[in-house]
Design a protein around this motif. Structure first.
Motif, PDB file in Angstrom:
ATOM      1  N   UNK A 586      40.838 -59.111   1.414  1.00  0.00           N
ATOM      2  CA  UNK A 586      41.276 -58.101   0.417  1.00  0.00           C
ATOM      3  C   UNK A 586      42.412 -58.431   0.003  1.00  0.00           C
ATOM      4  N   UNK A 587      43.396 -58.558   0.844  1.00  0.00           N
ATOM      5  CA  UNK A 587      44.791 -58.796   0.597  1.00  0.00           C
ATOM      6  C   UNK A 587      45.381 -60.302   0.389  1.00  0.00           C
ATOM      7  N   UNK A 588      44.797 -60.994   1.105  1.00  0.00           N
ATOM      8  CA  UNK A 588      45.238 -62.494   1.177  1.00  0.00           C
ATOM      9  C   UNK A 588      46.382 -62.564   2.410  1.00  0.00           C
ATOM     10  N   UNK A 589      46.750 -61.521   2.892  1.00  0.00           N
ATOM     11  CA  UNK A 589      47.535 -61.731   3.995  1.00  0.00           C
ATOM     12  C   UNK A 589      47.302 -61.903   5.450  1.00  0.00           C
ATOM     13  N   UNK A 590      48.027 -62.513   6.306  1.00  0.00           N
ATOM     14  CA  UNK A 590      47.933 -62.775   7.643  1.00  0.00           C
ATOM     15  C   UNK A 590      48.020 -61.318   8.270  1.00  0.00           C
ATOM     16  N   UNK A 604      47.397 -54.059   9.366  1.00  0.00           N
ATOM     17  CA  UNK A 604      46.709 -52.748   9.413  1.00  0.00           C
ATOM     18  C   UNK A 604      47.461 -51.685   9.318  1.00  0.00           C
ATOM     19  N   UNK A 605      48.756 -51.480  10.039  1.00  0.00           N
ATOM     20  CA  UNK A 605      49.582 -50.612   9.832  1.00  0.00           C
ATOM     21  C   UNK A 605      50.187 -50.372   8.305  1.00  0.00           C
ATOM     22  N   UNK A 606      50.281 -51.568   7.442  1.00  0.00           N
ATOM     23  CA  UNK A 606      50.626 -51.017   6.313  1.00  0.00           C
ATOM     24  C   UNK A 606      49.547 -51.069   5.332  1.00  0.00           C
ATOM     25  N   UNK A 607      48.591 -51.575   5.486  1.00  0.00           N
ATOM     26  CA  UNK A 607      47.622 -51.206   4.565  1.00  0.00           C
ATOM     27  C   UNK A 607      46.658 -50.144   4.698  1.00  0.00           C
ATOM     28  N   UNK A 608      46.374 -49.627   5.887  1.00  0.00           N
ATOM     29  CA  UNK A 608      45.488 -48.564   6.035  1.00  0.00           C
ATOM     30  C   UNK A 608      46.047 -47.150   5.315  1.00  0.00           C
ATOM     31  N   UNK A 609      47.167 -46.838   5.281  1.00  0.00           N
ATOM     32  CA  UNK A 609      47.162 -45.634   4.430  1.00  0.00           C
ATOM     33  C   UNK A 609      47.127 -45.707   3.248  1.00  0.00           C
ATOM     34  N   UNK A 614      43.961 -45.526  -5.262  1.00  0.00           N
ATOM     35  CA  UNK A 614      43.644 -46.535  -6.052  1.00  0.00           C
ATOM     36  C   UNK A 614      44.820 -47.325  -6.735  1.00  0.00           C
ATOM     37  N   UNK A 615      45.767 -46.482  -6.907  1.00  0.00           N
ATOM     38  CA  UNK A 615      46.964 -47.339  -7.784  1.00  0.00           C
ATOM     39  C   UNK A 615      47.508 -48.348  -6.614  1.00  0.00           C
ATOM     40  N   UNK A 616      47.830 -47.974  -5.354  1.00  0.00           N
ATOM     41  CA  UNK A 616      48.595 -48.718  -4.381  1.00  0.00           C
ATOM     42  C   UNK A 616      47.329 -49.655  -4.057  1.00  0.00           C
ATOM     43  N   UNK A 617      46.137 -49.354  -4.201  1.00  0.00           N
ATOM     44  CA  UNK A 617      45.024 -50.411  -3.796  1.00  0.00           C
ATOM     45  C   UNK A 617      45.206 -51.687  -4.859  1.00  0.00           C
ATOM     46  N   UNK A 618      45.324 -51.367  -6.047  1.00  0.00           N
ATOM     47  CA  UNK A 618      45.591 -52.507  -7.053  1.00  0.00           C
ATOM     48  C   UNK A 618      46.614 -53.330  -6.928  1.00  0.00           C
ATOM     49  N   UNK A 619      47.790 -53.006  -6.186  1.00  0.00           N
ATOM     50  CA  UNK A 619      48.871 -53.693  -5.659  1.00  0.00           C
ATOM     51  C   UNK A 619      48.609 -54.534  -4.638  1.00  0.00           C
ATOM     52  N   UNK A 620      47.783 -54.058  -3.724  1.00  0.00           N
ATOM     53  CA  UNK A 620      47.363 -54.754  -2.429  1.00  0.00           C
ATOM     54  C   UNK A 620      46.541 -55.876  -2.612  1.00  0.00           C
ATOM     55  N   UNK A 621      45.545 -55.990  -3.627  1.00  0.00           N
ATOM     56  CA  UNK A 621      44.702 -56.900  -3.633  1.00  0.00           C
ATOM     57  C   UNK A 621      45.438 -58.510  -4.002  1.00  0.00           C
ATOM     58  N   UNK A 631      37.124 -53.342 -10.194  1.00  0.00           N
ATOM     59  CA  UNK A 631      37.868 -52.434  -9.325  1.00  0.00           C
ATOM     60  C   UNK A 631      37.045 -51.398  -8.500  1.00  0.00           C
ATOM     61  N   UNK A 632      35.858 -51.070  -9.066  1.00  0.00           N
ATOM     62  CA  UNK A 632      34.943 -50.215  -8.075  1.00  0.00           C
ATOM     63  C   UNK A 632      34.494 -50.940  -6.868  1.00  0.00           C
ATOM     64  N   UNK A 633      34.148 -52.233  -7.191  1.00  0.00           N
ATOM     65  CA  UNK A 633      33.846 -52.952  -5.924  1.00  0.00           C
ATOM     66  C   UNK A 633      35.032 -53.063  -4.868  1.00  0.00           C
ATOM     67  N   UNK A 634      36.145 -53.178  -5.371  1.00  0.00           N
ATOM     68  CA  UNK A 634      37.181 -53.314  -4.489  1.00  0.00           C
ATOM     69  C   UNK A 634      37.585 -52.135  -3.770  1.00  0.00           C
ATOM     70  N   UNK A 635      37.297 -50.957  -4.396  1.00  0.00           N
ATOM     71  CA  UNK A 635      37.442 -49.558  -3.829  1.00  0.00           C
ATOM     72  C   UNK A 635      36.567 -49.366  -2.774  1.00  0.00           C
ATOM     73  N   UNK A 636      35.224 -49.676  -2.955  1.00  0.00           N
ATOM     74  CA  UNK A 636      34.170 -49.561  -2.044  1.00  0.00           C
ATOM     75  C   UNK A 636      34.306 -50.591  -0.816  1.00  0.00           C
ATOM     76  N   UNK A 637      34.777 -51.767  -1.030  1.00  0.00           N
ATOM     77  CA  UNK A 637      35.480 -52.599  -0.134  1.00  0.00           C
ATOM     78  C   UNK A 637      36.226 -52.160   0.936  1.00  0.00           C
ATOM     79  N   UNK A 638      37.458 -51.346   0.388  1.00  0.00           N
ATOM     80  CA  UNK A 638      38.426 -50.702   1.289  1.00  0.00           C
ATOM     81  C   UNK A 638      37.825 -49.643   1.915  1.00  0.00           C
ATOM     82  N   UNK A 639      37.011 -48.823   1.319  1.00  0.00           N
ATOM     83  CA  UNK A 639      36.355 -47.791   2.169  1.00  0.00           C
ATOM     84  C   UNK A 639      35.663 -48.240   3.451  1.00  0.00           C
ATOM     85  N   UNK A 640      35.053 -49.459   3.220  1.00  0.00           N
ATOM     86  CA  UNK A 640      34.263 -49.911   4.694  1.00  0.00           C
ATOM     87  C   UNK A 640      35.685 -50.308   5.644  1.00  0.00           C
ATOM     88  N   UNK A 641      36.680 -51.025   5.108  1.00  0.00           N
ATOM     89  CA  UNK A 641      37.564 -51.411   5.791  1.00  0.00           C
ATOM     90  C   UNK A 641      38.345 -50.098   6.728  1.00  0.00           C
TER      91      UNK A 641
END
Length: 704
Positions: A586-590, A604-609, A614-621, A631-641
């Motif tokens: 999702x983020x391309x980060x290690x 995990x600590x940074x991304x989980x909250x 949705x606004x923060x999620x778009x900045x995380x991609x 965007x909807x696919x990304x949101x559902x992907x984040x829900x599974x995470x």
């Protein structure tokens, strides 16, 4: 003349002898499967005629085996006092229609793969644990399934959508929990359902969509009301928490309308039913006439575009889990699930067969979802001297990577063949039994799955213990995400989803498809290799014994919070580690990056909250995607995470549920692709435009 007559008689005798021998010979795959089954059962003395290797089950009349020609069609080993398990090659018994091992002492998990074309399966009155294998969802010919009186637990997954021929289902006297899955409502042939003495919860309203006539739901935790439509059948419902008072109206679309279905019906009930049927008949007749008129007009207007619609319907049958190129994926996402029920969780999976080319597996027919097993175990014994030559004496220049249990080298042979050689640290074998390595090789060589790197050989000489695998020129997911330069082509969003789904299927197979089940204990992006079509191949599996002996675990950022030492790992720990991999996609980060600000160093600590913002999620991609994602696919992907990386292990879903969630994501995202990308307004032309736009974007990003 007499001489000629004798020759003729002899020829006829020999012909009859040899042809009888040929036709009585049992199919080799069936023999192999029964051999494995025999070796997995402890009480072998009860299986007269059976053999541990070879034999002729049909010709030699093995106990409980019936055949048609050279194929085994029935296996009936009921009430023989058998113990142990059923083996792992049952999927090869493609002609078996009746499979009965009831009233025995078999235990462990029900094998993930059962005879795929069976009509009758009875495994009742054993000691099976865990849950109902999801592979049953693909057994469309199944008519009777009896798993009663075992020790099954957990929730039923949504696996019944294709079982339209199922007439009898018995899950009684287990410890099943949760609500009845929505796909229960699609059991259009169901006549008898036994769910008594479990811990099921929720309502039973969806059963009004079935033609069930004999229903036992006693001693559960059901609530709500018993629908009026079910009160006229043979129903046992005591021991639940039913609501008092009259039941509410039936849900829209309920097919049931039985006479006497409600105890409060008046004598005019029958006439009202007859009136309703009359009105329905008239309405159907009117609709039929209109349909004929419309059809006549539409034939005149039919153009050459009709073949495009036919192709579109055919494309719905294609599998998302198969090996697709990154260029094709966007087109397939649009077509594979168009016009399907969003609640359906079934996907057609095609098996793989070994291709001559390295790192590539081709499609070869239709079988079940989830993973495939090989019908034979093959692992070549490589000579140490040959490996030393192929790796330039394990030169540093041939080093591919190094982990907690050893190093991996690239071995190149004169004929052009390239392999990956994992050299296990010799210190891990100190104090172990001499046959330990050979046992590990045998266990790993049994693991065959489309999304798992295949073991092709081993070497054990002069204190050196090595495992030889397929070599994948594209390297690992870690390299693609974290070690690419500015000129490399990043992975498209669709390819990332495909990698997540393929990896999830691999882990699901290890947890639920293997016998015994396997906990990986080392899931991370560097252990997910990518073949030439960018399909994931999970590696480093089956080595949990070595990981447990090391003083290290995966390290900060990858391992679950409960894993303070390697021995603490469970299947739910694997789920957490897989969630971290999804976060990387999702983020391309290690998982841990010391170059980031302190609050962002642990992914995990940074991304989980922020996963539900949705606004923060778009900045995380991952910025490498350049905004080319739905965007909807990304949101559902984040829900599974978010489900996978929960701190408490008991709240994390099993991998089978993660797979289903990813399937739903693909299904819903592809259906809503047009809205998500903001493309077009017209129906057919817009769908075609959406597919072309996303395909073009995919080509720009991953045109290999």
């Amino acid at each position: 003349m007499i001489h000629f007559h004798n020759i003729l008689v002899l020829w006829v005798f020999l012909y009859g002898f040899f042809t009888t021998g040929v036709y009585s010979k049992t199919n080799s795959q069936d023999v192999s499967s029964l051999n494995v089954m025999y070796n997995s059962i402890n009480s072998r003395s009860k299986l007269s005629g059976w053999k541990s290797s070879g034999g002729d089950p049909c010709g030699d009349s093995w106990k409980g085996i019936k055949c048609s020609g050279s194929s085994v069609t029935e296996i009936d080993l009921s009430d023989l006092g058998l113990s142990g398990s059923m083996g792992y090659q049952l999927a090869s018994l493609t002609s078996v229609t009746r499979f009965d091992l009831s009233k025995n002492n078999l235990n462990g998990d029900i094998p993930y793969q059962l005879p795929p074309n069976a009509k009758y399966i009875d495994l009742s009155q054993n000691g099976f644990t865990n849950t109902v294998p999801y592979s049953i969802s693909q057994m469309s010919d199944l008519e009777t399934l009896n798993l009663g009186r075992n020790k099954l637990n957990g929730q039923l997954t949504d696996m019944f959508g294709k079982l339209t021929k199922l007439k009898e289902l018995d899950l009684s006297y287990n410890s099943m929990t949760g609500n009845l899955p929505q796909s229960f409502g699609k059991l259009s042939s169901l006549k008898k359902l036994n769910l008594q003495n479990n811990q099921f919860t929720g309502q039973i309203t969806l059963l009004v969509y079935t033609p069930v006539e004999d229903l036992n739901i006693e001693n559960n935790r059901f609530s709500g009301w018993i629908p009026n439509e079910l009160k006229g059948i043979n129903i046992k419902s005591g021991g639940n928490s039913w609501s008092s008072g009259p039941s509410p109206p039936s849900p829209p679309g309920a097919r049931r309308n039985r006479e006497g279905g409600s105890s409060s019906q008046s004598g005019g009930g029958k006439s009202s039913v007859a009136s309703g049927l009359t009105i329905a008949g008239i309405a159907l007749a009117v609709l039929l006439v209109l349909a004929i008129i419309i059809a006549l007009f539409s034939r005149r207007r039919r153009s050459s575009t009709s073949h495009l619609l036919d192709d579109d319907r055919l494309s719905q049958r294609k599998s998302f889990g198969a090996s697709y190129s990154s260029k094709e994926l966007s087109r397939e996402l649009n077509s594979s699930f168009r016009n399907k029920d969003p609640g359906a969780v079934s996907i057609d999976i095609k098996p793989v067969s070994k291709s001559p080319s390295i790192g590539f597996k081709s499609l070869s027919g239709r079988l079940q979802s989830f993973a495939r097993r090989s019908t034979s175990v093959k692992a070549t014994n490589y000579a140490l001297a040959d490996l030393q030559v192929a790796t330039a004496n394990f030169a540093p220049a041939r080093l591919l990577g190094q982990g907690t249990i050893g190093r991996v080298y690239r071995a190149k042979y004169d004929d052009g063949k390239v392999l990956a050689v994992k050299k296990i640290d010799s210190s891990l074998f100190q104090g172990s039994a001499p046959q330990e390595f050979s046992d590990i090789v045998v266990n790993i060589s049994k693991i065959r799955n489309a999304n798992i790197a295949e073991l092709v050989g081993y070497c054990s000489e002069h204190g050196h213990n090595m495992l030889i695998y397929e070599y994948f020129r594209n390297g690992s997911l870690h390299e693609f995400l974290h070690m690419s330069d500015d000129y490399s082509n990043p992975l498209t969003w669709n390819t990332r989803v495909r990698i997540a789904l393929g990896t999830a299927r691999a882990v699901e197979y290890l947890h639920e498809g293997c016998s015994p089940s396997t906990v990986h204990k080392n899931i991370k992006s560097s252990n997910i290799l990518l073949d030439i079509e960018l399909n994931p191949r999970l590696c480093d599996y089956g080595l949990a014994t070595f990981h447990q002996r090391t003083s290290q675990n995966l390290g900060m950022g990858c391992n679950a919070p409960e894993c303070t030492k390697p021995s603490a790992y469970t299947a739910k720990s694997d789920v957490y580690s897989f969630g971290v991999v999804m976060l990387e996609l999702l983020t391309g980060r290690m998982p841990v990056d010391s170059s980031k600000p302190p609050v962002e160093q642990c992914l995990v600590r940074w991304a989980t909250p922020q996963l539900h913002d949705l606004d923060a999620l778009s900045e995380m991609v991952d910025p490498a995607l350049r905004g080319l994602y739905p965007p909807k696919s990304v949101s559902r992907f984040a829900d599974i995470i978010a489900l996978c990386v929960q701190r408490e292990p008991e709240f994390r879903p099993p991998m089978s549920e993660v797979v289903q969630q990813l399937v739903r994501l693909v299904q819903r995202s592809s259906m809503n692709m047009r809205e998500d990308l903001g493309l077009g307004a017209s129906r057919h032309s817009s769908a075609m435009s959406s597919a072309k736009e996303d395909l073009a974007a995919s080509r720009r990003l991953t045109d290999f």
